[in-house]
Design a protein around this motif. Sequence first.
Motif, PDB file in Angstrom:
ATOM      1  N   TRP A 154     -44.687   9.738  -0.806  1.00 47.21           N
ATOM      2  CA  TRP A 154     -44.337   9.976  -2.198  1.00 47.21           C
ATOM      3  C   TRP A 154     -44.624  11.405  -2.674  1.00 47.21           C
ATOM      4  CZ3 TRP A 154     -41.941   6.064  -4.970  1.00 47.21           C
ATOM      5  CH2 TRP A 154     -41.926   4.807  -4.368  1.00 47.21           C
ATOM      6  N   ASP A 155     -44.968  12.305  -1.783  1.00 44.64           N
ATOM      7  CA  ASP A 155     -45.331  13.677  -2.174  1.00 44.64           C
ATOM      8  C   ASP A 155     -44.072  14.530  -2.297  1.00 44.64           C
ATOM      9  OD1 ASP A 155     -47.045  15.730  -2.850  1.00 44.64           O
ATOM     10  OD2 ASP A 155     -47.481  16.284  -0.773  1.00 44.64           O
ATOM     11  N   HIS A 156     -43.321  14.314  -3.368  1.00 44.72           N
ATOM     12  CA  HIS A 156     -41.983  14.888  -3.504  1.00 44.72           C
ATOM     13  C   HIS A 156     -42.012  16.246  -4.217  1.00 44.72           C
ATOM     14  CE1 HIS A 156     -40.629  10.463  -3.211  1.00 44.72           C
ATOM     15  NE2 HIS A 156     -40.518  11.045  -2.038  1.00 44.72           N
ATOM     16  N   HIS A 157     -42.459  17.259  -3.484  1.00 44.22           N
ATOM     17  CA  HIS A 157     -42.375  18.625  -4.003  1.00 44.22           C
ATOM     18  C   HIS A 157     -40.928  19.122  -3.997  1.00 44.22           C
ATOM     19  CE1 HIS A 157     -46.708  19.511  -4.217  1.00 44.22           C
ATOM     20  NE2 HIS A 157     -46.812  18.730  -3.157  1.00 44.22           N
ATOM     21  N   ASP A 158     -40.069  18.458  -3.259  1.00 42.30           N
ATOM     22  CA  ASP A 158     -38.673  18.864  -3.140  1.00 42.30           C
ATOM     23  C   ASP A 158     -37.815  17.602  -3.043  1.00 42.30           C
ATOM     24  OD1 ASP A 158     -36.555  20.614  -2.976  1.00 42.30           O
ATOM     25  OD2 ASP A 158     -36.789  21.006  -0.831  1.00 42.30           O
ATOM     26  N   GLU A 159     -36.546  17.736  -3.402  1.00 40.41           N
ATOM     27  CA  GLU A 159     -35.588  16.632  -3.304  1.00 40.41           C
ATOM     28  C   GLU A 159     -36.121  15.352  -3.952  1.00 40.41           C
ATOM     29  OE1 GLU A 159     -32.490  16.623  -2.334  1.00 40.41           O
ATOM     30  OE2 GLU A 159     -32.508  18.750  -1.793  1.00 40.41           O
ATOM     31  N   LEU A 160     -36.722  15.512  -5.127  1.00 43.73           N
ATOM     32  CA  LEU A 160     -37.325  14.368  -5.803  1.00 43.73           C
ATOM     33  C   LEU A 160     -36.310  13.277  -6.114  1.00 43.73           C
ATOM     34  CD1 LEU A 160     -39.605  12.921  -7.424  1.00 43.73           C
ATOM     35  CD2 LEU A 160     -38.830  14.217  -9.401  1.00 43.73           C
ATOM     36  N   LEU A 161     -35.194  13.648  -6.715  1.00 49.58           N
ATOM     37  CA  LEU A 161     -34.273  12.635  -7.220  1.00 49.58           C
ATOM     38  C   LEU A 161     -33.754  11.741  -6.102  1.00 49.58           C
ATOM     39  CD1 LEU A 161     -32.283  14.699  -9.892  1.00 49.58           C
ATOM     40  CD2 LEU A 161     -34.109  13.024 -10.267  1.00 49.58           C
ATOM     41  N   ASN A 162     -33.328  12.334  -4.994  1.00 43.58           N
ATOM     42  CA  ASN A 162     -32.788  11.528  -3.900  1.00 43.58           C
ATOM     43  C   ASN A 162     -33.881  10.736  -3.185  1.00 43.58           C
ATOM     44  OD1 ASN A 162     -30.164  12.401  -4.352  1.00 43.58           O
ATOM     45  ND2 ASN A 162     -30.359  14.143  -2.961  1.00 43.58           N
ATOM     46  N   ASN A 163     -34.968  11.416  -2.832  1.00 43.46           N
ATOM     47  CA  ASN A 163     -36.012  10.761  -2.052  1.00 43.46           C
ATOM     48  C   ASN A 163     -36.728   9.671  -2.838  1.00 43.46           C
ATOM     49  OD1 ASN A 163     -35.463  12.368   0.149  1.00 43.46           O
ATOM     50  ND2 ASN A 163     -36.992  13.902  -0.378  1.00 43.46           N
ATOM     51  N   GLN A 164     -37.061   9.970  -4.092  1.00 43.36           N
ATOM     52  CA  GLN A 164     -37.751   8.954  -4.879  1.00 43.36           C
ATOM     53  C   GLN A 164     -36.834   7.770  -5.164  1.00 43.36           C
ATOM     54  OE1 GLN A 164     -38.646   9.523  -9.029  1.00 43.36           O
ATOM     55  NE2 GLN A 164     -40.626   8.497  -8.852  1.00 43.36           N
ATOM     56  N   GLY A 165     -35.570   8.029  -5.405  1.00 48.91           N
ATOM     57  CA  GLY A 165     -34.637   6.937  -5.661  1.00 48.91           C
ATOM     58  C   GLY A 165     -34.590   5.941  -4.517  1.00 48.91           C
ATOM     59  N   TYR A 166     -34.554   6.459  -3.302  1.00 44.21           N
ATOM     60  CA  TYR A 166     -34.543   5.564  -2.143  1.00 44.21           C
ATOM     61  C   TYR A 166     -35.851   4.785  -2.044  1.00 44.21           C
ATOM     62  CZ  TYR A 166     -35.094   3.994   2.632  1.00 44.21           C
ATOM     63  OH  TYR A 166     -35.351   3.213   3.740  1.00 44.21           O
ATOM     64  N   MET A 167     -36.991   5.471  -2.220  1.00 47.02           N
ATOM     65  CA  MET A 167     -38.288   4.806  -2.043  1.00 47.02           C
ATOM     66  C   MET A 167     -38.552   3.784  -3.147  1.00 47.02           C
ATOM     67  SD  MET A 167     -40.629   7.913  -0.524  1.00 47.02           S
ATOM     68  CE  MET A 167     -41.966   6.818  -0.040  1.00 47.02           C
ATOM     69  N   LEU A 168     -38.112   4.085  -4.366  1.00 47.08           N
ATOM     70  CA  LEU A 168     -38.258   3.104  -5.442  1.00 47.08           C
ATOM     71  C   LEU A 168     -37.421   1.858  -5.168  1.00 47.08           C
ATOM     72  CD1 LEU A 168     -38.270   5.360  -8.647  1.00 47.08           C
ATOM     73  CD2 LEU A 168     -40.213   4.083  -7.695  1.00 47.08           C
ATOM     74  N   SER A 169     -36.268   2.031  -4.535  1.00 44.96           N
ATOM     75  CA  SER A 169     -35.437   0.870  -4.204  1.00 44.96           C
ATOM     76  C   SER A 169     -36.128  -0.011  -3.164  1.00 44.96           C
ATOM     77  CB  SER A 169     -34.065   1.307  -3.700  1.00 44.96           C
ATOM     78  OG  SER A 169     -34.136   1.910  -2.415  1.00 44.96           O
ATOM     79  N   VAL A 170     -36.799   0.610  -2.185  1.00 46.66           N
ATOM     80  CA  VAL A 170     -37.544  -0.154  -1.184  1.00 46.66           C
ATOM     81  C   VAL A 170     -38.688  -0.920  -1.845  1.00 46.66           C
ATOM     82  CG1 VAL A 170     -39.056   0.045   0.842  1.00 46.66           C
ATOM     83  CG2 VAL A 170     -36.932   1.367   0.731  1.00 46.66           C
ATOM     84  N   LEU A 171     -39.429  -0.230  -2.725  1.00 46.17           N
ATOM     85  CA  LEU A 171     -40.542  -0.863  -3.426  1.00 46.17           C
ATOM     86  C   LEU A 171     -40.057  -2.015  -4.293  1.00 46.17           C
ATOM     87  CD1 LEU A 171     -43.528  -0.923  -4.361  1.00 46.17           C
ATOM     88  CD2 LEU A 171     -42.887   0.766  -6.117  1.00 46.17           C
ATOM     89  N   SER A 172     -39.033  -1.780  -5.075  1.00 49.71           N
ATOM     90  CA  SER A 172     -38.526  -2.795  -5.995  1.00 49.71           C
ATOM     91  C   SER A 172     -38.046  -4.031  -5.245  1.00 49.71           C
ATOM     92  CB  SER A 172     -37.382  -2.207  -6.832  1.00 49.71           C
ATOM     93  OG  SER A 172     -36.860  -3.166  -7.726  1.00 49.71           O
ATOM     94  N   ARG A 173     -37.280  -3.802  -4.179  1.00 47.83           N
ATOM     95  CA  ARG A 173     -36.766  -4.926  -3.401  1.00 47.83           C
ATOM     96  C   ARG A 173     -37.918  -5.734  -2.792  1.00 47.83           C
ATOM     97  NH1 ARG A 173     -33.976  -2.152   0.030  1.00 47.83           N
ATOM     98  NH2 ARG A 173     -32.337  -1.826  -1.510  1.00 47.83           N
ATOM     99  N   ALA A 174     -38.919  -5.034  -2.248  1.00 51.15           N
ATOM    100  CA  ALA A 174     -40.045  -5.723  -1.622  1.00 51.15           C
ATOM    101  C   ALA A 174     -40.833  -6.548  -2.633  1.00 51.15           C
ATOM    102  CB  ALA A 174     -40.959  -4.705  -0.940  1.00 51.15           C
ATOM    103  N   LEU A 175     -41.064  -5.992  -3.824  1.00 49.95           N
ATOM    104  CA  LEU A 175     -41.784  -6.736  -4.860  1.00 49.95           C
ATOM    105  C   LEU A 175     -41.000  -7.979  -5.283  1.00 49.95           C
ATOM    106  CD1 LEU A 175     -43.127  -3.820  -7.109  1.00 49.95           C
ATOM    107  CD2 LEU A 175     -44.451  -5.240  -5.517  1.00 49.95           C
ATOM    108  N   GLY A 176     -39.695  -7.818  -5.456  1.00 49.10           N
ATOM    109  CA  GLY A 176     -38.877  -8.963  -5.841  1.00 49.10           C
ATOM    110  C   GLY A 176     -38.885 -10.059  -4.792  1.00 49.10           C
ATOM    111  N   GLU A 177     -38.767  -9.681  -3.528  1.00 48.22           N
ATOM    112  CA  GLU A 177     -38.775 -10.663  -2.445  1.00 48.22           C
ATOM    113  C   GLU A 177     -40.122 -11.373  -2.345  1.00 48.22           C
ATOM    114  OE1 GLU A 177     -35.681  -8.038   0.347  1.00 48.22           O
ATOM    115  OE2 GLU A 177     -37.845  -7.919   0.645  1.00 48.22           O
ATOM    116  N   PHE A 178     -41.186 -10.615  -2.481  1.00 49.97           N
ATOM    117  CA  PHE A 178     -42.535 -11.183  -2.372  1.00 49.97           C
ATOM    118  C   PHE A 178     -42.801 -12.183  -3.493  1.00 49.97           C
ATOM    119  CE2 PHE A 178     -47.257 -10.421  -3.065  1.00 49.97           C
ATOM    120  CZ  PHE A 178     -47.662 -11.196  -1.978  1.00 49.97           C
ATOM    121  N   GLN A 179     -42.502 -11.797  -4.728  1.00 50.88           N
ATOM    122  CA  GLN A 179     -42.751 -12.701  -5.849  1.00 50.88           C
ATOM    123  C   GLN A 179     -41.904 -13.960  -5.735  1.00 50.88           C
ATOM    124  OE1 GLN A 179     -45.123 -12.487  -8.044  1.00 50.88           O
ATOM    125  NE2 GLN A 179     -44.528 -14.247  -9.298  1.00 50.88           N
TER     126      GLN A 179
END
Length: 461
Positions: free
Chosen positions: A316-341
């Motif tokens: 998550w240390d996005h000194h560069d390419e924040l928008l693209n990289n964070q968008g992908y990682m947030l999608s992984v996090l969100s999907r995992a939380l939804g599946e787990f719950q």
Amino acid sequence: MSHPEFTRRGFLHSSGLAMAGTAAMTMGLPGLARASGAMITPQRKALVFIMLDGGNDSYNMLVPTDRTHHKQYSRTRGNLAIARRELLGLDGPDDAAGRSFGLHASMPEVQKLYNRKKLAFVANVGPLVERLRKEQFYDGSAQLPLGLLSHADQFKHWQTSRPDVRENQGWFGHFADQLQPSLSAHEIPMNISLAGHNIQQNGAHNLPYSIKSEGSVGLYVKEEKSQLNEVLLDSFTKLMNEDYAGDPFMETYLGLTRDAQAKHEVFRDATKGIKAPGRFSGSDLSQQLRMVARTIKAADRLGLQQQTFFLRYIGWDHHDELLNNQGYMLSVLSRALGEFQHSLEEMEIDDRVVTFTGSDFGRTLTSNGNGTDHGWGGNTIVMGTPVQGGRVFGEYPSLGLGNDNLQDVGDGVLIPTTSTDQLYADLSLWFGVQDSALNTLFPNLHRFTDTANGGRLGLFA
């Protein structure tokens, strides 16, 4: 030295060699190790901590959507700002400042959980030694966390909530010291890690039990009959049952190996046949949470009531390419939380599990060109059926800069308005910790209990 008798059968149906189990530690946790009386009430509950390793830019995760505050957000964030039309709307109520909120477009599962009141946010939270104003930050009259803005230090402080010292024991570890003061070779620790060794689950007398997304690991020999396998099985059996009383090194080594193998066989047998319902995607995080769900379901077989789990999602240390990289990682996090719950609900154990996230620090509100730099306060997630979901707890800060923001100490580095002590106190009380023990568990907590609600966030009814 006595030890369990290992047989050929014990080595079959296993996978790999584990470094696991619990070891005695010689150093105690100052102020915590042996408080008088029972500090934790045993009950069927589990805490799951997901560390977003590197520093999540959480002000692009949870964003004000009303026109006035989104305009301020856009002016401050510049080229990193997300348009209002792209944000996923969250149901009200608005906060005290009249702000409504939305989520990054990559988080539809989190949006659904929030609107179902299964998930909440805690705003502008971070490690604090004491409350401070930014004038005190500038003149040095208030104590700051050690190594502020440092990955290594802030990562550690999030696990200990003791930012005035560099401590290697965490509050999950103290739970284990209280609830499992001694373990036999066949008992599984209550603290289970899917990220290897960690500070949060270190206690004065306990270490976490490490597993993988596939489960526990132990010695393995293929079951197919062959001369080679026969020789290997015989060698393992002889090695594990040999008496090396005259060789301290060999006896210590084999003692640890026997302990790890014994725990592996207990864990393997307890989780065998338990499935986590629902579809889990292929990301490491989703697969790890799938194993967590299975392990919580197996708690009775493991002889456990309370359990804690530690996971790391790195990058998550996005000194560069924040928008693209964070968008992908947030999608992984969100999907995992939804599946787990969803899986917990299908297994009807969702009422005893709370999941929360942390991250080294928030990031600067200002852009460094194409990313953001290290900050301090940020927004975090708390999820679970017991949570009073559909709310933003704490004080979501102004997103202005300089004189327009009482929390900004430069470039949008925000002083937290909620301490990790306050967040962890709420979680600990839900887990069964006695109110009278909180100041022992979190020595700086008393500095944040001067409000009408005693510093409590109110995450749980």
